[in-house]
Write a protein that holds these residues in place. Sequence first.
Motif, PDB file in Angstrom:
ATOM      1  N   ALA A 164       0.836  -1.211   0.000  1.00  0.00           N
ATOM      2  CA  ALA A 164       0.000   0.000   0.000  1.00  0.00           C
ATOM      3  C   ALA A 164       0.864   1.251   0.000  1.00  0.00           C
ATOM      4  CB  ALA A 164      -0.928  -0.013   1.214  1.00  0.00           C
ATOM      5  N   ARG A 165       1.902   1.233   0.781  1.00  0.00           N
ATOM      6  CA  ARG A 165       2.828   2.368   0.854  1.00  0.00           C
ATOM      7  C   ARG A 165       3.503   2.612  -0.502  1.00  0.00           C
ATOM      8  NH1 ARG A 165       7.806   1.610   4.884  1.00  0.00           N
ATOM      9  NH2 ARG A 165       8.294   0.078   3.278  1.00  0.00           N
ATOM     10  N   ALA A 166       3.793   1.531  -1.212  1.00  0.00           N
ATOM     11  CA  ALA A 166       4.498   1.636  -2.497  1.00  0.00           C
ATOM     12  C   ALA A 166       3.619   2.204  -3.607  1.00  0.00           C
ATOM     13  CB  ALA A 166       5.026   0.267  -2.911  1.00  0.00           C
ATOM     14  N   VAL A 167       2.295   2.019  -3.496  1.00  0.00           N
ATOM     15  CA  VAL A 167       1.419   2.429  -4.602  1.00  0.00           C
ATOM     16  C   VAL A 167       0.466   3.554  -4.232  1.00  0.00           C
ATOM     17  CG1 VAL A 167       1.553   0.133  -5.625  1.00  0.00           C
ATOM     18  CG2 VAL A 167      -0.343   0.673  -4.080  1.00  0.00           C
ATOM     19  N   VAL A 168       0.605   4.122  -3.025  1.00  0.00           N
ATOM     20  CA  VAL A 168      -0.337   5.147  -2.581  1.00  0.00           C
ATOM     21  C   VAL A 168      -0.350   6.356  -3.516  1.00  0.00           C
ATOM     22  CG1 VAL A 168       1.320   6.280  -1.032  1.00  0.00           C
ATOM     23  CG2 VAL A 168      -1.150   6.451  -0.564  1.00  0.00           C
ATOM     24  N   HIS A 169       0.766   6.652  -4.158  1.00  0.00           N
ATOM     25  CA  HIS A 169       0.861   7.827  -5.029  1.00  0.00           C
ATOM     26  C   HIS A 169       0.471   7.534  -6.473  1.00  0.00           C
ATOM     27  CE1 HIS A 169       4.627   5.678  -5.454  1.00  0.00           C
ATOM     28  NE2 HIS A 169       5.031   6.466  -6.426  1.00  0.00           N
ATOM     29  N   SER A 170      -0.148   6.359  -6.725  1.00  0.00           N
ATOM     30  CA  SER A 170      -0.615   5.969  -8.064  1.00  0.00           C
ATOM     31  C   SER A 170       0.513   6.033  -9.093  1.00  0.00           C
ATOM     32  CB  SER A 170      -1.785   6.861  -8.515  1.00  0.00           C
ATOM     33  OG  SER A 170      -2.865   6.771  -7.610  1.00  0.00           O
ATOM     34  N   PRO A 171       1.574   5.231  -8.895  1.00  0.00           N
ATOM     35  CA  PRO A 171       2.730   5.276  -9.798  1.00  0.00           C
ATOM     36  C   PRO A 171       2.398   4.763 -11.193  1.00  0.00           C
ATOM     37  CG  PRO A 171       2.892   3.398  -8.322  1.00  0.00           C
ATOM     38  CD  PRO A 171       1.717   4.202  -7.845  1.00  0.00           C
ATOM     39  N   ASP A 172       3.227   5.159 -12.151  1.00  0.00           N
ATOM     40  CA  ASP A 172       3.053   4.721 -13.542  1.00  0.00           C
ATOM     41  C   ASP A 172       3.505   3.278 -13.731  1.00  0.00           C
ATOM     42  OD1 ASP A 172       2.141   7.233 -14.094  1.00  0.00           O
ATOM     43  OD2 ASP A 172       3.937   7.904 -15.144  1.00  0.00           O
ATOM     44  N   VAL A 173       4.475   2.835 -12.928  1.00  0.00           N
ATOM     45  CA  VAL A 173       4.966   1.457 -12.988  1.00  0.00           C
ATOM     46  C   VAL A 173       5.118   0.939 -11.557  1.00  0.00           C
ATOM     47  CG1 VAL A 173       6.201   1.891 -15.152  1.00  0.00           C
ATOM     48  CG2 VAL A 173       7.436   2.045 -12.987  1.00  0.00           C
ATOM     49  N   VAL A 174       4.991  -0.380 -11.394  1.00  0.00           N
ATOM     50  CA  VAL A 174       5.116  -0.981 -10.072  1.00  0.00           C
ATOM     51  C   VAL A 174       6.150  -2.105 -10.138  1.00  0.00           C
ATOM     52  CG1 VAL A 174       3.932  -2.280  -8.263  1.00  0.00           C
ATOM     53  CG2 VAL A 174       2.761  -0.393  -9.415  1.00  0.00           C
ATOM     54  N   VAL A 175       7.070  -2.098  -9.162  1.00  0.00           N
ATOM     55  CA  VAL A 175       8.144  -3.091  -9.097  1.00  0.00           C
ATOM     56  C   VAL A 175       8.083  -3.768  -7.737  1.00  0.00           C
ATOM     57  CG1 VAL A 175      10.628  -3.468  -9.251  1.00  0.00           C
ATOM     58  CG2 VAL A 175       9.569  -1.646 -10.603  1.00  0.00           C
ATOM     59  N   LEU A 176       7.900  -5.084  -7.734  1.00  0.00           N
ATOM     60  CA  LEU A 176       7.709  -5.843  -6.497  1.00  0.00           C
ATOM     61  C   LEU A 176       8.762  -6.937  -6.399  1.00  0.00           C
ATOM     62  CD1 LEU A 176       3.837  -6.277  -6.871  1.00  0.00           C
ATOM     63  CD2 LEU A 176       5.021  -4.535  -5.522  1.00  0.00           C
ATOM     64  N   ASP A 177       9.537  -6.900  -5.351  1.00  0.00           N
ATOM     65  CA  ASP A 177      10.593  -7.897  -5.138  1.00  0.00           C
ATOM     66  C   ASP A 177      10.070  -8.975  -4.192  1.00  0.00           C
ATOM     67  OD1 ASP A 177      12.971  -9.253  -5.053  1.00  0.00           O
ATOM     68  OD2 ASP A 177      14.116  -7.679  -4.049  1.00  0.00           O
ATOM     69  N   GLU A 178       9.696 -10.119  -4.759  1.00  0.00           N
ATOM     70  CA  GLU A 178       9.175 -11.275  -4.024  1.00  0.00           C
ATOM     71  C   GLU A 178       8.042 -10.876  -3.066  1.00  0.00           C
ATOM     72  OE1 GLU A 178      12.218 -13.717  -2.330  1.00  0.00           O
ATOM     73  OE2 GLU A 178      13.484 -13.631  -4.111  1.00  0.00           O
ATOM     74  N   PRO A 179       6.950 -10.352  -3.590  1.00  0.00           N
ATOM     75  CA  PRO A 179       5.880  -9.812  -2.732  1.00  0.00           C
ATOM     76  C   PRO A 179       5.112 -10.860  -1.939  1.00  0.00           C
ATOM     77  CG  PRO A 179       5.170  -9.834  -5.016  1.00  0.00           C
ATOM     78  CD  PRO A 179       6.631 -10.182  -5.017  1.00  0.00           C
ATOM     79  N   THR A 180       5.150 -12.137  -2.329  1.00  0.00           N
ATOM     80  CA  THR A 180       4.369 -13.157  -1.612  1.00  0.00           C
ATOM     81  C   THR A 180       5.219 -14.041  -0.710  1.00  0.00           C
ATOM     82  OG1 THR A 180       4.546 -14.726  -3.458  1.00  0.00           O
ATOM     83  CG2 THR A 180       2.658 -13.231  -3.464  1.00  0.00           C
ATOM     84  N   THR A 181       6.515 -13.763  -0.605  1.00  0.00           N
ATOM     85  CA  THR A 181       7.385 -14.586   0.238  1.00  0.00           C
ATOM     86  C   THR A 181       6.941 -14.522   1.701  1.00  0.00           C
ATOM     87  OG1 THR A 181       9.284 -14.289  -1.220  1.00  0.00           O
ATOM     88  CG2 THR A 181       9.746 -14.913   1.049  1.00  0.00           C
ATOM     89  N   GLY A 182       6.753 -15.677   2.311  1.00  0.00           N
ATOM     90  CA  GLY A 182       6.393 -15.752   3.719  1.00  0.00           C
ATOM     91  C   GLY A 182       4.921 -15.553   4.019  1.00  0.00           C
ATOM     92  N   LEU A 183       4.095 -15.392   2.988  1.00  0.00           N
ATOM     93  CA  LEU A 183       2.673 -15.153   3.216  1.00  0.00           C
ATOM     94  C   LEU A 183       1.898 -16.471   3.237  1.00  0.00           C
ATOM     95  CD1 LEU A 183       1.895 -12.065   0.945  1.00  0.00           C
ATOM     96  CD2 LEU A 183       2.880 -12.140   3.241  1.00  0.00           C
ATOM     97  N   ASP A 184       0.815 -16.490   4.009  1.00  0.00           N
ATOM     98  CA  ASP A 184      -0.050 -17.666   3.970  1.00  0.00           C
ATOM     99  C   ASP A 184      -0.874 -17.639   2.683  1.00  0.00           C
ATOM    100  OD1 ASP A 184      -2.334 -15.999   4.314  1.00  0.00           O
ATOM    101  OD2 ASP A 184      -2.226 -16.189   6.493  1.00  0.00           O
ATOM    102  N   ILE A 185      -1.641 -18.692   2.447  1.00  0.00           N
ATOM    103  CA  ILE A 185      -2.347 -18.844   1.172  1.00  0.00           C
ATOM    104  C   ILE A 185      -3.315 -17.696   0.913  1.00  0.00           C
ATOM    105  CG2 ILE A 185      -3.995 -20.275  -0.095  1.00  0.00           C
ATOM    106  CD1 ILE A 185      -2.700 -22.711   1.249  1.00  0.00           C
ATOM    107  N   MET A 186      -4.067 -17.302   1.923  1.00  0.00           N
ATOM    108  CA  MET A 186      -5.070 -16.254   1.729  1.00  0.00           C
ATOM    109  C   MET A 186      -4.425 -14.890   1.484  1.00  0.00           C
ATOM    110  SD  MET A 186      -7.834 -17.817   1.641  1.00  0.00           S
ATOM    111  CE  MET A 186      -8.880 -16.361   1.540  1.00  0.00           C
TER     112      MET A 186
END
Length: 260
Positions: A164-186
Amino acid sequence: MIVIKELAKKFTVENPKKLSEQDKKDPRLDGRYFHSVKNVSLRCNKGQVLGLLGPNGAGKTTTLRMLSTALQPNSGSIMIGDIDVVADPVMARKKIGFLSGSTGLYGRLTGRENIEYFGRLNGMNEASIKAKINEIADQLDMHTFLDRRSENFSTGMKQKTSIARAVVHSPDVVVLDEPTTGLDIMAAKTVIDFIRDLKHKGIPVIFSTHHLDEVTELCDHISVIDHGLTSFDGPLADFVALSPNNLHEAFMRALHRSES
C-alpha cells in the motif's frame, strides 16, 4: 513502459581472501570486483506483468534496485516512458512504486500512518491520501489492522502495508521484489489479485518470484537472470514451451541457455 538495456553493476570486494569457496568460484568475480549484474536487458509494456526469475544471488534484486534508483548502474540504460532513470532519478522516483525485499515499516506508527507518510513524501494532499488508503485497504483487505501499530503486525499485514505504501501515489509502474514470500495462502491470493488489478488498469508490473505457479497465473512475459546475465527473455508461451509439462524443467533449461 519499462525498457532496460545492457545494464551492469559491479561492487568492490574489500578482501577477496575472506570470500567463501563458493563465492570464489562465481564467474562474476574478477580480481577486486564482483560483477553482480553483467548484462541484463528486458522490457515491460503497458498492461503487462513481467515475471523476473533466477536463482538466489543471480542479480535480480540488484537489477530491481537500479530500476528503483536505489543503486547507480555502471553502464546500460533504464527508461520509464520517456524518463531516463539514470539521468533523472528524482523524476523517475515519482513514476515508480517499489516494494523491496524488506518491509522497513516504522514500528511505532500504525499501518495508516506509515502509508500517509509516504503519500506526503510524494506530494499528495490529505484528502487524496485518505481516499487512496481507503481504496487500497478495500483491495488488500486491510481495514481490520490498518489503525494498529505496525510493530505488532504479522508478516502478511506488514507486506500488505508495504505494498500500500508503495502504490499510494498511483505510480506509472510498479516493481515488487518477491511480494508473496512468507505469506499464507489467503494473504498471497490477496496480493496476486491486487497485481492482477494493476494489470487490468494498464500499469506495467515487474515482480520477482520463486513461485512458478504465480508466473503462469499472472505473467505475460518472463525474464530469467543467471550469474548477472539475461539467459531468457520472452513471452510466457515461449518459456512454457521449453518444457511444456514441467515448469521447473523449463526454468532449468532457461538457466542453461546462459551456459551455451
